[in-house]
Design an enzyme around this catalytic site. Structure first.
Site, PDB file in Angstrom:
ATOM      1  N   ASP A 110      45.724  16.566 -21.334  1.00  0.00           N
ATOM      2  CA  ASP A 110      44.908  15.473 -21.457  1.00  0.00           C
ATOM      3  C   ASP A 110      44.536  15.766 -23.235  1.00  0.00           C
ATOM      4  OD1 ASP A 110      43.038  13.767 -22.550  1.00  0.00           O
ATOM      5  OD2 ASP A 110      42.105  13.778 -20.234  1.00  0.00           O
ATOM      6  N   LYS A 140      41.594  12.868 -32.920  1.00  0.00           N
ATOM      7  CA  LYS A 140      42.417  11.903 -32.215  1.00  0.00           C
ATOM      8  C   LYS A 140      42.236  10.258 -33.214  1.00  0.00           C
ATOM      9  CE  LYS A 140      43.500   9.982 -27.818  1.00  0.00           C
ATOM     10  NZ  LYS A 140      43.184  10.433 -26.487  1.00  0.00           N
ATOM     11  N   GLU A 146      46.823   6.949 -20.663  1.00  0.00           N
ATOM     12  CA  GLU A 146      45.866   7.934 -20.124  1.00  0.00           C
ATOM     13  C   GLU A 146      46.051   7.174 -18.612  1.00  0.00           C
ATOM     14  OE1 GLU A 146      43.193   7.589 -22.954  1.00  0.00           O
ATOM     15  OE2 GLU A 146      44.229  10.054 -23.442  1.00  0.00           O
ATOM     16  N   ASP A 194      37.779   4.153 -17.851  1.00  0.00           N
ATOM     17  CA  ASP A 194      37.539   5.468 -18.684  1.00  0.00           C
ATOM     18  C   ASP A 194      36.568   5.471 -20.292  1.00  0.00           C
ATOM     19  OD1 ASP A 194      37.978   8.121 -20.406  1.00  0.00           O
ATOM     20  OD2 ASP A 194      40.005   7.849 -20.364  1.00  0.00           O
TER      21      ASP A 194
HETATM   22  P1  ADP Z   1      37.439  12.218 -24.096  1.00  0.00           P
HETATM   23  O1  ADP Z   1      38.209  11.529 -23.158  1.00  0.00           O
HETATM   24  O2  ADP Z   1      36.725  11.363 -24.987  1.00  0.00           O
HETATM   25  O3  ADP Z   1      37.682  13.354 -24.860  1.00  0.00           O
HETATM   26  P2  ADP Z   1      35.419  12.803 -22.367  1.00  0.00           P
HETATM   27  O4  ADP Z   1      35.721  12.814 -21.124  1.00  0.00           O
HETATM   28  O5  ADP Z   1      35.640  14.846 -21.929  1.00  0.00           O
HETATM   29  O6  ADP Z   1      36.332  12.866 -23.485  1.00  0.00           O
HETATM   30  O7  ADP Z   1      33.705  12.654 -21.540  1.00  0.00           O
HETATM   31  C1  ADP Z   1      32.771  13.362 -22.471  1.00  0.00           C
HETATM   32  C2  ADP Z   1      31.999  12.573 -22.625  1.00  0.00           C
HETATM   33  O8  ADP Z   1      31.387  13.042 -20.866  1.00  0.00           O
HETATM   34  C3  ADP Z   1      30.849  13.193 -23.299  1.00  0.00           C
HETATM   35  O9  ADP Z   1      30.120  12.303 -24.068  1.00  0.00           O
HETATM   36  C4  ADP Z   1      30.092  14.725 -22.422  1.00  0.00           C
HETATM   37  O10 ADP Z   1      28.739  14.268 -22.516  1.00  0.00           O
HETATM   38  C5  ADP Z   1      29.457  13.037 -21.288  1.00  0.00           C
HETATM   39  N1  ADP Z   1      29.633  13.804 -19.271  1.00  0.00           N
HETATM   40  C6  ADP Z   1      29.990  14.488 -19.030  1.00  0.00           C
HETATM   41  N2  ADP Z   1      29.409  15.116 -18.345  1.00  0.00           N
HETATM   42  C7  ADP Z   1      28.587  14.480 -17.620  1.00  0.00           C
HETATM   43  C8  ADP Z   1      27.523  13.872 -16.608  1.00  0.00           C
HETATM   44  N3  ADP Z   1      27.472  14.897 -15.677  1.00  0.00           N
HETATM   45  N4  ADP Z   1      26.839  13.464 -16.718  1.00  0.00           N
HETATM   46  C9  ADP Z   1      26.944  12.096 -18.375  1.00  0.00           C
HETATM   47  N5  ADP Z   1      27.532  11.936 -19.065  1.00  0.00           N
HETATM   48  C10 ADP Z   1      28.487  14.099 -18.913  1.00  0.00           C
HETATM   49 MG    MG Z   2      40.408  10.328 -22.047  1.00  0.00          MG
END
Ligand code: ADP
Ligand code: MG
Length: 653
Positions: free
Chosen positions: A18, A83, A186, A216
């Site tokens: 991912d 990205k 995704e 998502d």
């Molecule tokens: P991407 O797909 O954009 O790479 P992710 O799916 O990894 O992103 O999501 C990252 C986001 O999720 C960040 O903003 C992070 O702060 C938030 N996040 C991760 N864990 C938590 C949580 N426990 N509660 C709220 N937000 C969270």
């Molecule tokens: Mg993602």
């Protein structure tokens, strides 16, 4: 001996990756089941952040947590959210530039590149190289955990990624020494992780399609997709997923909530006089505030309140900012953002309705069998509540929303390497593909939403006598006229023997491979001449553009159809007129005067209409052109006979 063995890739392994805007992960699905690969002491998530260091001619990189944490200190050399730039032109990326702290410049073919100020000068890197560095780190991580080399991967991309963005993702893999065996959407990967479409549940009617919504919410982007799954009817057959609608916001995510918290802290610090009113806080303070914000947000997903304590003074304890934040407070701050996400859900549902055969949005909502949550921000209880309310379903949350996409990619990888279920056909063509025909219309060969791999063949010809080369311009889009679609690339088929217009038979083939990459080839039947291109567009489309093109195609559908028709009529009528005038001259005396006059009359009426239509296509009713053309066609039957007789005679002579 053993070292060479360790370096030899294990051909059977295909990992799932991912490659996220904020975070990336690598996973595998083998006999031990699907799991994220993480070395002891590491976090499963690798922040998609790369810091460049050292000299411009030989820079080194730091990837992941360290790069993310110190991004505020090194704003110009830490590349995050790359990205957003993948496979895009500088113009496409323009709306993002204001939010990216580093410098984006224009590269070859108007592509977006990153300019890094380093010791001894500056260096320009492509988004593919930056993503390649992230992929390289994931590859090494997988190799360290598995104990053998890894050279193949399934990599996921957002459903709305176009050809250029997918191609850029493959290139990033190649730069990292990974063969990207499949690009998967995704949302499709997320559904696969839950085994949707793979389970063999006897109680379910296997013949029935199911509809899945994937919500998502990541760090900086939000998207919601509605998928239709057509399950395999028998073991070994192909299941397939079709993304029937996707909506979202490329500027909405957990980062926005962090920013809202930072703004709150900054405001309160200023009220206390601990921060200058006008000036921005120092990078160190900003870094601390941002980290506190994210941490507190995470804690509030699990508990009702959280407390922060920041020493903003000289360490003597005289300036300690302490604050308790409740979940209610955070939810109030996030309500507007989540509201935007929910509105996108309505759009996705509305767009899916027709495809689903639902009469109302309410019907469409009831047709959804499962809702899958993806992305770290869906851990927020507020998000879960709103999603459950909206779809009237308890969402699937059993799998860690951070990991669900990578695990699904790994499942796809294992299906591909195991070969037991053959290859799942997964994706669809996001926008129709075609070539420009004479007069500027687009003949569509592959229609939007066609499942990939897709193949289409159509015959074309020339419009000018003696043409020895044909230009083929490949377009993407829903509109009828090339000028309203997007040029993906063009190529020439040359070396043709000169022939009268309309005689060469050019077979044009479109092949969209399983990754959504397009190859177009053309072959002239008589000469056997061939030419082809792999369409690597100069730049991609933003989702906003895809949305806009779709909206416009609906709005302009009727007008476009008419215009396309008029254009084709003009081209064909002119060919007819030319042919008839040519025969009238050649046959001369052999045509009786009354018949000659009749033909001339039809020709001049048709020419009149065509000339008017050519200067303003709306001024003429296409039916009228059509009728005039038919009259001419009908009365020219005798001329054709005469001309055949004539050509036989001249051959005898
Ligand atoms: P991407 O797909 O954009 O790479 P992710 O799916 O990894 O992103 O999501 C990252 C986001 O999720 C960040 O903003 C992070 O702060 C938030 N996040 C991760 N864990 C938590 C949580 N426990 N509660 C709220 N937000 C969270
Ligand atoms: Mg993602």
């Amino acid at each position: 001996m053993s070292s060479t063995e360790a370096a030899k890739p294990n051909r059977d392994v295909i990992v799932g990756i991912d490659l996220g805007t904020t975070n990336s992960l690598v996973a595998i699905a083998d006999e031990r089941g699907p799991r994220v690969l993480v070395a002891p002491g590491e976090r499963a998530l690798l922040p998609s952040a790369v810091r460049y260091e050292g000299s411009a001619d030989k820079p080194t990189t730091v990837v992941g947590d360290d790069a993310k944490e110190r991004a505020v200190e090194f704003p110009l050399t830490t590349i995050t959210s790359v990205k957003r730039l993948m496979g895009r032109s500088i113009a496409d990326a323009a709306p993002d530039l204001a939010y990216l702290p580093y410098t984006v410049v224009e590269g070859e073919h108007a592509t977006a590149r990153v300019l890094l100020p380093l010791a001894g000068g500056s260096r320009v890197v492509s988004p593919q190289e930056v993503s390649g560095t992230v992929l390289g780190a994931l590859k090494r991580r997988a190799e360290a955990v598995l104990g053998h080399a890894v050279s193949r991967a399934v990599v996921t991309v957002p459903a709305y990624f176009d050809d250029a963005q997918r191609q850029a993702t493959r290139d990033a893999g190649r730069l990292a020494g990974l063969e990207v065996v499949r690009i998967v959407n995704e949302p499709t990967a997320a559904a696969l992780a839950y085994g949707i479409g793979l389970e063999r549940d006897a109680s379910r009617n296997r013949k029935q399609d199911s509809v899945v919504a994937v919500f998502d919410l990541g760090g900086g982007t939000f998207d919601v997709s509605i998928l239709r799954l057509t399950p395999a009817q028998v073991e070994g057959e192909t299941s397939f997923f079709q993304v029937i609608s996707t909506a979202g916001d490329t500027r909405l995510g957990g980062d926005d909530i962090d920013h809202a918290l930072v703004a709150l802290f900054t405001r309160e610090l200023r009220e206390r006089g601990w921060l200058d009113r006008g000036a921005d806080p120092s990078p160190q303070v900003r870094r601390a505030l941002k980290q506190f914000a994210e941490e507190i947000k995470h804690r509030l997903s699990a508990q009702e309140q959280a407390r922060i304590r920041i020493d903003v003074g000289d360490g003597s304890g005289s300036r300690v900012y302490e604050r308790t934040i409740t979940r209610d407070e955070l939810e109030a701050m996030s309500a507007e953002l989540i509201g935007r996400a929910m509105r996108a859900c309505e759009t996705a549902l509305r767009d899916a309705s027709r495809e689903l055969g639902a009469r109302t949005q309410e019907d469409a909502r009831r047709m959804i069998d499962a809702v899958v949550l993806v992305g770290g921000s869906t851990r927020m209880p507020l998000v879960r509540r709103r999603v459950a309310e909206f779809f009237g379903l308890e969402p699937y949350t059993a799998i860690d929303p951070d990991q669900v996409v990578a695990l699904g990619a790994a499942v796809q990888g294992s299906l591909l390497s195991g070969g037991s279920r053959g290859s799942l056909l997964l994706d669809v063509v996001p926008l129709s593909l075609g070539i420009e025909t004479v007069g500027g219309a687009v003949a569509k060969l592959v229609m939007r939403n066609a499942p990939v791999p897709a193949r289409a063949v159509e015959m074309f010809s020339t419009s000018v006598d003696g043409q020895t080369s044909i230009k083929l311009a490949v377009y993407q889009g829903e509109r009828e006229m090339a000028s309203d679609c997007r040029l993906l690339g063009e190529f020439h088929l040359g070396g043709l023997a000169p022939m009268p217009a309309g005689i060469p038979q050019v077979e044009v083939e479109f092949l969209v491979d399983a990754n959504g990459v397009l190859r177009v080839s053309a072959m002239e039947r008589r000469t056997g001449r061939r030419a082809s291109i792999q369409v690597i567009p100069n730049h991609g489309l933003t989702r906003e553009e895809v949305d806009r093109m779709e909206r416009e195609s609906i709005a302009h559908a009727r007008e476009d159809m008419t215009r396309h028709r008029v254009t084709d009529l003009i081209v064909n009528a002119r060919l007819d007129i030319r042919w008839i005038e040519d025969r009238l001259t050649r046959l001369g005396e052999r045509i009786e005067p009354a018949y000659r006059d009749e033909l001339r009359g039809h020709v001049s009426r048709l020419r009149d209409l065509v000339d008017r239509a050519a200067s303003d296509w709306q001024s003429v009713n296409p039916d009228e052109i059509h009728r005039a053309k038919e009259l001419l066609d009908r009365s020219s039957v005798r001329l054709q006979e005469l001309s055949i007789v004539e050509s036989l005679r001249s051959r005898d002579a």
